[in-house]
Design an enzyme around this catalytic site. Structure first.
Site, PDB file in Angstrom:
ATOM      1  N   HIS A 251       4.069 -49.065  -3.977  1.00  0.00           N
ATOM      2  CA  HIS A 251       3.223 -49.600  -2.907  1.00  0.00           C
ATOM      3  C   HIS A 251       2.920 -51.091  -3.076  1.00  0.00           C
ATOM      4  O   HIS A 251       2.221 -51.663  -2.242  1.00  0.00           O
ATOM      5  CB  HIS A 251       1.921 -48.803  -2.830  1.00  0.00           C
ATOM      6  CG  HIS A 251       2.129 -47.396  -2.377  1.00  0.00           C
ATOM      7  ND1 HIS A 251       1.977 -47.002  -1.067  1.00  0.00           N
ATOM      8  CD2 HIS A 251       2.500 -46.277  -3.063  1.00  0.00           C
ATOM      9  CE1 HIS A 251       2.239 -45.702  -0.964  1.00  0.00           C
ATOM     10  NE2 HIS A 251       2.563 -45.242  -2.153  1.00  0.00           N
TER      11      HIS A 251
ATOM     12  N   ASP B  16       1.951 -59.585  -1.273  1.00  0.00           N
ATOM     13  CA  ASP B  16       1.436 -58.258  -0.952  1.00  0.00           C
ATOM     14  C   ASP B  16       2.600 -57.328  -0.686  1.00  0.00           C
ATOM     15  O   ASP B  16       3.602 -57.733  -0.070  1.00  0.00           O
ATOM     16  CB  ASP B  16       0.536 -58.311   0.289  1.00  0.00           C
ATOM     17  CG  ASP B  16      -0.780 -57.578   0.099  1.00  0.00           C
ATOM     18  OD1 ASP B  16      -0.810 -56.640  -0.718  1.00  0.00           O
ATOM     19  OD2 ASP B  16      -1.761 -57.933   0.757  1.00  0.00           O
TER      20      ASP B  16
END
Length: 466
Positions: free
Chosen positions: A167, A374
């Site tokens: 993730h 990110d």
């Protein structure tokens, strides 16, 4: 008809929070992206979720009661003592893996610690999965805390079907090499049958590291091992778009939006909502706001900047230092550009409920999402899903995984302070027609590639229907 296989979901944390009021145990639902994302899988088919339940009072009675309550929700706890939490979670997962995978090696401690505990806790998770595994079960391991678990599971369950999803970003080989245990981490991941990433760039970086560090044969979408092929792909995670859209239409949220807009008066509202983390680029964002105010001090009377920051990992000193830095920066800027009527930047450091967040998304004219790096960033997608009138503008870092899916946003390099100030001004001054043109396309993307699409595509690649 053949039964659908059960899915065993594995993550560092269970999707619940455990609280005690006196002797009463209360289980609340976690609001994290993974918990939300896998809610549909859990509701539509048989599943078991294995993870840490959080810190608990000591005593076998507490554990027995907890396990009874968790079993009702098909949850299985893995208990970690304080030494395990520190070594596995704080010292290695978050002080070593996290900064390297986000390309921020300057955040590495002088002494990388916790590796032995990281390996032991991964073994503990693998043992818990093996103890509950039945023939035909599919195992889905999630995230950077459990990079070694797939190979450990492969040794314990040679015939099991194992998927892994990362993730967070996966760095370029030159950066990944910084970790002393780089080879062991790659070997750990290669125990899976399918390894998923948010973007093709991250998948390609993993394949390059596997080739260059381990010397394994790779293709554009797989690793060829002795007797096995590990498939590698990009599966951009979405959000529960329909829920966020419906929340934005709700009466409680509409009341909060009206109150915020009345409070702002004629000023435009620019919002940032981030976890307190050095990867989010918060000091650079505040510096860009200061650059705007330096260019035109009257902006302080025309725009209200609201920065909401959720507390995070407060036991780690770098996070406490970031909190102090933000408070000092905002205090100095407000002192310079504020007036008796208002302060240009409102910094709020606390957790918000989903309705409060939805109201901020709906009340904002501009959303700023400017991380230094990110994996995906779901905040920008939540903002887009909440724009039920097809208005508003998104300022988005090109280094967020979401940038690959959302090119209609105003893209910025978060390391370019003046460029970020330019982008904010562009968004503030964007004509309504251009806002609608961009937002309609953004909304179409976010609504179509939602979290259910993500789970369906990942599990489909693993060979089962979601």
């Amino acid at each position: 008809m053949n039964e659908q296989p059960r899915i065993i979901l594995v993550s560092n944390r269970l999707p619940v929070t455990v609280q005690f009021k006196g002797q009463e145990m209360i289980l609340g639902q976690s609001g994290g992206g993974l918990a939300t994302g896998l809610k549909g899988v859990r509701s539509r088919r048989g599943s078991l979720w294995i993870g840490w339940p959080g810190e608990l009072p000591s005593g076998s009675q507490v554990r027995a009661e907890l396990e009874h309550e968790l079993s009702k929700q098909s949850l299985h706890p893995v208990y970690l003592n304080r030494a395990e939490q520190k070594g596995f979670y704080e010292d290695y997962s978050n002080a070593a893996v996290w900064p390297v995978f986000h390309d921020l090696v300057d955040q590495l401690p002088l002494q990388i610690a916790g590796w032995d505990m990281y390996r032991q806790v991964n073994e503990k998770f693998a043992d818990a999965v093996a103890a509950t595994h039945h023939d035909g079960d599919v195992i889905w391991v999630n995230d950077y805390h459990l990079l070694l678990a797939p190979q450990m599971l492969r040794q314990l369950l040679p015939k099991a079907r194992i998927g892994f999803f990362l993730h967070i970003p996966f760095p370029a080989t030159e950066i990944f090499r910084v970790l002393p245990q780089r080879a062991q981490l790659l070997e750990g991941l290669l125990g899976a049958d399918l390894i998923g990433f948010h973007t093709q760039v991250f998948a390609d970086s993993f394949l390059a590291a596997t080739r260059d560090i381990l010397g394994e044969r790779v293709t554009s979408s797989s690793v060829r091992l002795r007797g096995r092929t590990v498939r590698v792909g990009a599966f951009p995670m979405g959000i529960d778009s329909e829920t966020w859209e419906n929340r934005a239409r709700s009466t409680p949220v509409a009341k909060q939006v009206l109150s915020m807009m009345q409070d702002a008066g004629k000023r435009k509202i620019v919002v940032g909502i981030d976890r307190l983390d050095y990867t989010k680029g918060l000091p650079r964002r505040i510096a860009a706001i200061e650059a705007l105010l330096q260019r035109d001090p009257s902006i302080a009377e025309k725009v209200r900047f609201i920065q909401v920051t959720f507390p995070s990992r407060e036991r780690i000193e770098s996070y406490a230092g970031l909190r102090r830095q933000l408070n000092e920066m905002v205090g100095r800027i407000n002192s310079s550009y504020g007036s008796p009527r208002s302060q240009p930047i409102h910094l709020v450091m606390r957790n918000f409920g989903e309705d409060e967040v939805s109201a901020l998304y709906s009340a904002a004219d501009i959303m700023t999402v400017t991380p230094l790096r990110d994996g995906m960033n779901l905040v920008c997608k939540e903002f887009i899903a909440s724009r039920i009138h097809d208005d508003g503008a998104l300022v988005l870092s090109e280094f967020a995984g979401a940038a690959a899916q959302l090119p209609e946003a105003v893209m910025v390099n978060p390391y370019d302070t003046e460029g970020m100030a330019d982008a904010m001004l562009q968004a503030i001054e964007m004509p309504p027609a251009e806002q609608r043109q961009r937002m309609r396309v953004l909304r179409q993307t976010v609504m179509q590639t939602d979290v259910h699409y993500w789970t369906q595509t990942f599990l489909g690649a693993l060979g089962i229907e979601a």
